[in-house]
Enzyme design. Structure first.
Site, PDB file in Angstrom:
ATOM      1  CD  GLU A 101      17.823  25.582  -3.808  1.00 25.44           C
ATOM      2  OE1 GLU A 101      17.454  25.954  -4.942  1.00 25.44           O
ATOM      3  OE2 GLU A 101      18.172  24.417  -3.552  1.00 25.44           O
ATOM      4  CG  PHE A 131      25.037  17.009  -4.043  1.00 28.15           C
ATOM      5  CD1 PHE A 131      23.992  16.272  -3.503  1.00 28.15           C
ATOM      6  CD2 PHE A 131      24.743  18.198  -4.690  1.00 28.15           C
ATOM      7  CE1 PHE A 131      22.683  16.710  -3.611  1.00 28.15           C
ATOM      8  CE2 PHE A 131      23.436  18.643  -4.808  1.00 28.15           C
ATOM      9  CZ  PHE A 131      22.407  17.895  -4.266  1.00 28.15           C
ATOM     10  CB  ALA A 189       7.819  18.711 -11.718  1.00 29.64           C
ATOM     11  CB  SER A 204      16.606  33.813  -6.532  1.00 31.05           C
ATOM     12  OG  SER A 204      16.997  32.997  -7.606  1.00 31.05           O
ATOM     13  CG  ASP A 232      15.416  12.659  -6.381  1.00 29.69           C
ATOM     14  OD1 ASP A 232      15.025  12.358  -7.527  1.00 29.69           O
ATOM     15  OD2 ASP A 232      16.284  13.520  -6.157  1.00 29.69           O
ATOM     16  CE1 TYR A 248       7.559  20.143   2.234  1.00 27.33           C
ATOM     17  CE2 TYR A 248       7.409  18.487   0.519  1.00 27.33           C
ATOM     18  CZ  TYR A 248       6.903  19.084   1.661  1.00 27.33           C
ATOM     19  OH  TYR A 248       5.731  18.625   2.206  1.00 27.33           O
ATOM     20  CG  HIS A 292      12.483  24.324  -3.128  1.00 26.91           C
ATOM     21  ND1 HIS A 292      13.609  23.803  -3.709  1.00 26.91           N
ATOM     22  CD2 HIS A 292      12.658  25.669  -3.132  1.00 26.91           C
ATOM     23  CE1 HIS A 292      14.424  24.785  -4.052  1.00 26.91           C
ATOM     24  NE2 HIS A 292      13.885  25.927  -3.694  1.00 26.91           N
ATOM     25  CG  HIS A 340      16.198  14.217 -14.148  1.00 28.68           C
ATOM     26  ND1 HIS A 340      15.800  12.903 -14.013  1.00 28.68           N
ATOM     27  CD2 HIS A 340      16.155  14.747 -12.908  1.00 28.68           C
ATOM     28  CE1 HIS A 340      15.505  12.673 -12.741  1.00 28.68           C
ATOM     29  NE2 HIS A 340      15.709  13.763 -12.050  1.00 28.68           N
ATOM     30  CE1 TYR A 400      17.580  18.219 -12.387  1.00 26.19           C
ATOM     31  CE2 TYR A 400      15.543  18.560 -13.610  1.00 26.19           C
ATOM     32  CZ  TYR A 400      16.198  18.328 -12.422  1.00 26.19           C
ATOM     33  OH  TYR A 400      15.483  18.215 -11.252  1.00 26.19           O
ATOM     34  CG  HIS A 415      18.306  29.757  -7.884  1.00 28.26           C
ATOM     35  ND1 HIS A 415      17.427  30.362  -7.010  1.00 28.26           N
ATOM     36  CD2 HIS A 415      18.436  28.476  -7.443  1.00 28.26           C
ATOM     37  CE1 HIS A 415      17.031  29.492  -6.091  1.00 28.26           C
ATOM     38  NE2 HIS A 415      17.633  28.337  -6.323  1.00 28.26           N
ATOM     39  CD  GLN A 423      21.201  19.740 -10.009  1.00 28.24           C
ATOM     40  OE1 GLN A 423      21.579  20.639  -9.237  1.00 28.24           O
ATOM     41  NE2 GLN A 423      20.470  18.721  -9.605  1.00 28.24           N
TER      42      GLN A 423
HETATM   43  P1  FAD Z   1      10.318  16.070 -13.214  1.00 27.05           P
HETATM   44  O1  FAD Z   1      10.270  17.345 -13.981  1.00 27.05           O
HETATM   45  O2  FAD Z   1       9.029  15.421 -12.879  1.00 27.05           O
HETATM   46  O3  FAD Z   1      11.249  15.068 -14.047  1.00 27.05           O
HETATM   47  C1  FAD Z   1      11.745  13.868 -13.470  1.00 27.05           C
HETATM   48  C2  FAD Z   1      12.157  12.883 -14.565  1.00 27.05           C
HETATM   49  O4  FAD Z   1      11.003  12.337 -15.203  1.00 27.05           O
HETATM   50  C3  FAD Z   1      12.980  13.490 -15.703  1.00 27.05           C
HETATM   51  O5  FAD Z   1      13.860  12.504 -16.138  1.00 27.05           O
HETATM   52  C4  FAD Z   1      11.945  13.825 -16.793  1.00 27.05           C
HETATM   53  O6  FAD Z   1      12.517  13.759 -18.095  1.00 27.05           O
HETATM   54  C5  FAD Z   1      10.895  12.734 -16.578  1.00 27.05           C
HETATM   55  N1  FAD Z   1       9.512  13.239 -16.701  1.00 27.05           N
HETATM   56  C6  FAD Z   1       9.043  14.462 -16.342  1.00 27.05           C
HETATM   57  N2  FAD Z   1       7.710  14.538 -16.519  1.00 27.05           N
HETATM   58  C7  FAD Z   1       7.321  13.311 -16.999  1.00 27.05           C
HETATM   59  C8  FAD Z   1       6.059  12.771 -17.364  1.00 27.05           C
HETATM   60  N3  FAD Z   1       4.942  13.497 -17.264  1.00 27.05           N
HETATM   61  N4  FAD Z   1       6.030  11.475 -17.807  1.00 27.05           N
HETATM   62  C9  FAD Z   1       7.156  10.741 -17.906  1.00 27.05           C
HETATM   63  N5  FAD Z   1       8.397  11.217 -17.572  1.00 27.05           N
HETATM   64  C10 FAD Z   1       8.468  12.482 -17.123  1.00 27.05           C
HETATM   65  N6  FAD Z   1      14.719  17.815  -4.572  1.00 27.05           N
HETATM   66  C11 FAD Z   1      14.116  17.762  -3.372  1.00 27.05           C
HETATM   67  O7  FAD Z   1      13.846  16.654  -2.869  1.00 27.05           O
HETATM   68  N7  FAD Z   1      13.815  18.900  -2.676  1.00 27.05           N
HETATM   69  C12 FAD Z   1      14.072  20.132  -3.166  1.00 27.05           C
HETATM   70  O8  FAD Z   1      13.765  21.145  -2.528  1.00 27.05           O
HETATM   71  C13 FAD Z   1      14.695  20.227  -4.449  1.00 27.05           C
HETATM   72  N8  FAD Z   1      14.966  21.439  -4.999  1.00 27.05           N
HETATM   73  C14 FAD Z   1      15.489  21.489  -6.262  1.00 27.05           C
HETATM   74  C15 FAD Z   1      15.708  22.747  -6.839  1.00 27.05           C
HETATM   75  C16 FAD Z   1      16.240  22.852  -8.115  1.00 27.05           C
HETATM   76  C17 FAD Z   1      16.436  24.217  -8.719  1.00 27.05           C
HETATM   77  C18 FAD Z   1      16.593  21.666  -8.830  1.00 27.05           C
HETATM   78  C19 FAD Z   1      17.195  21.761 -10.206  1.00 27.05           C
HETATM   79  C20 FAD Z   1      16.392  20.422  -8.260  1.00 27.05           C
HETATM   80  C21 FAD Z   1      15.832  20.314  -6.981  1.00 27.05           C
HETATM   81  N9  FAD Z   1      15.588  19.086  -6.380  1.00 27.05           N
HETATM   82  C22 FAD Z   1      15.008  19.015  -5.131  1.00 27.05           C
HETATM   83  C23 FAD Z   1      15.950  17.829  -7.054  1.00 27.05           C
HETATM   84  C24 FAD Z   1      14.759  17.246  -7.846  1.00 27.05           C
HETATM   85  O9  FAD Z   1      13.695  16.928  -6.990  1.00 27.05           O
HETATM   86  C25 FAD Z   1      15.261  15.976  -8.525  1.00 27.05           C
HETATM   87  O10 FAD Z   1      16.185  16.314  -9.538  1.00 27.05           O
HETATM   88  C26 FAD Z   1      14.174  15.039  -9.041  1.00 27.05           C
HETATM   89  O11 FAD Z   1      14.818  13.814  -9.449  1.00 27.05           O
HETATM   90  C27 FAD Z   1      13.430  15.558 -10.272  1.00 27.05           C
HETATM   91  O12 FAD Z   1      12.589  16.572  -9.962  1.00 27.05           O
HETATM   92  P2  FAD Z   1      11.893  17.417 -11.151  1.00 27.05           P
HETATM   93  O13 FAD Z   1      10.961  18.338 -10.529  1.00 27.05           O
HETATM   94  O14 FAD Z   1      12.911  17.949 -12.065  1.00 27.05           O
HETATM   95  O15 FAD Z   1      11.111  16.209 -11.862  1.00 27.05           O
END
Ligand code: FAD
Length: 281
Positions: A10, A207, A114, A8, A101, A42, A69, A140, A136, A257, A167
């Site tokens: 991106e 980055f 997420a 895939s 973020d 996104y 996304h 993360h 990650y 990916h 990541q």
């Molecule tokens: P989560 O899975 O929610 O995790 C975030 C943090 O919170 C982690 O430290 C985790 O351990 C902790 N956590 C998770 N769930 C909980 C919970 N329920 N309670 C307490 N703590 C929790 N960013 C963008 O803005 N746009 C994009 O399009 C984008 N695409 C990406 C694509 C990929 C493949 C990757 C790997 C990253 C991408 N990112 C993108 C970056 C991502 O948004 C950031 O890394 C963000 O900080 C975390 O997103 P996440 O979905 O992993 O978060």
């Protein structure tokens, strides 16, 4: 050597019409490698809501599978649901669900994790979407511990995600170790490594520092030594990332990916080195 795993690519949403034209060329080149899907990022806080949607629809209209996304950002449930319904009605079948973020300079009460978005998507749209989430291997940056980050990754699967995209990283052992730890934690879903080709050392270093991806010291030193010799950087990067992909596939990666940065090169060259053949056309 031939490649028979999932592939895939991106993209980020172009801001201008010329960026969109360039993206069409890139996807037509990369499309010949028969990817399972393209994905479109996104912007933090929903800042690219329209441009992401436009790029997604443009790719979809060409007959490719495409995954937008999505994150809550600063949006309420009604706007996220309306975007999801829009995608569903247009036949989009895959979503990359993220927390995202905090957008710089924009205060926000709370980021929606997420796993909560995954639950929201499943609640409102059932099994319509195949849901990818982020993982990650180097953990993360905000995670309290290695175990806790894997615990929350599992939560995303328990709430309905189908697979994860990681990541990027340059240490194949980080991925193997992570896969093993995920299996021990009871995660059985596929985890696809995210691959970042190297084109510019300064940008990559900046980055990587932000997103918690480490660049091995010897790789950083080698890249620094090329200075502004762009061809040397690209050639070294192709060789390095090809070997990384070979090691990951040997270690059991279910596919790859690529973070393409909207460019067909050096992704195409790496794919070609891996025996991924382009269809004629
Ligand atoms: P989560 O899975 O929610 O995790 C975030 C943090 O919170 C982690 O430290 C985790 O351990 C902790 N956590 C998770 N769930 C909980 C919970 N329920 N309670 C307490 N703590 C929790 N960013 C963008 O803005 N746009 C994009 O399009 C984008 N695409 C990406 C694509 C990929 C493949 C990757 C790997 C990253 C991408 N990112 C993108 C970056 C991502 O948004 C950031 O890394 C963000 O900080 C975390 O997103 P996440 O979905 O992993 O978060």
């Amino acid at each position: 050597m031939s490649y028979n795993k999932r592939l895939s690519f991106e993209f980020f949403p172009p801001k201008t019409e010329s960026g969109m034209v360039k993206l069409r060329e890139t996807r037509s080149t990369l499309g010949r490698l028969s990817p399972a899907f393209f994905s479109v990022t996104y912007g933090a806080g929903g800042s690219t809501r329209d441009t992401t949607r436009n790029a997604v629809m443009d790719i979809h209209s060409d007959g490719y599978d495409v995954a937008p996304h999505l994150s809550f950002g600063g949006d309420d449930e009604a706007s996220v649901l309306s975007l999801l319904e829009d995608y569903r009605q247009h036949g989009i079948k895959r979503i990359v669900a993220l927390r995202g973020d905090m957008p710089s300079g924009m205060g926000m009460a709370r980021l929606v994790y997420a796993n909560e978005l995954v639950r929201f998507i499943r609640h409102h749209t059932g099994n319509h979407f195949e849901i990818e989430v982020a993982a990650y291997p180097e953990i993360h940056p905000e995670a309290k511990s290695y175990e806790e980050d894997i615990y929350y990754l599992k939560q995303k699967f328990d709430d309905g995600a189908n697979s994860a995209l990681t990541q990027y990283f340059y240490d194949a052992d980080a991925y193997s170790w992570f896969l093993e730890s995920c299996r021990h934690a009871g995660i059985t879903a596929p985890i696809y490594p995210g691959i970042m080709p190297i084109t510019n050392y300064q940008n990559l270093a900046r980055f990587s520092a932000r997103c918690g991806a480490s660049i091995p010291r010897w790789v950083a030193k080698q890249l620094e030594s090329y200075g502004s010799k762009q061809d040397d950087i690209i050639n070294f990067g192709i060789e390095l990332v090809t070997r990384l992909c070979e090691n990951l596939l040997a270690a059991g990666a279910p596919g790859l990916h690529f973070y393409t940065m909207n460019q067909s090169e050096p992704t195409s060259s790496i794919c070609s080195n891996l025996g991924i053949r382009a269809e004629a056309g």
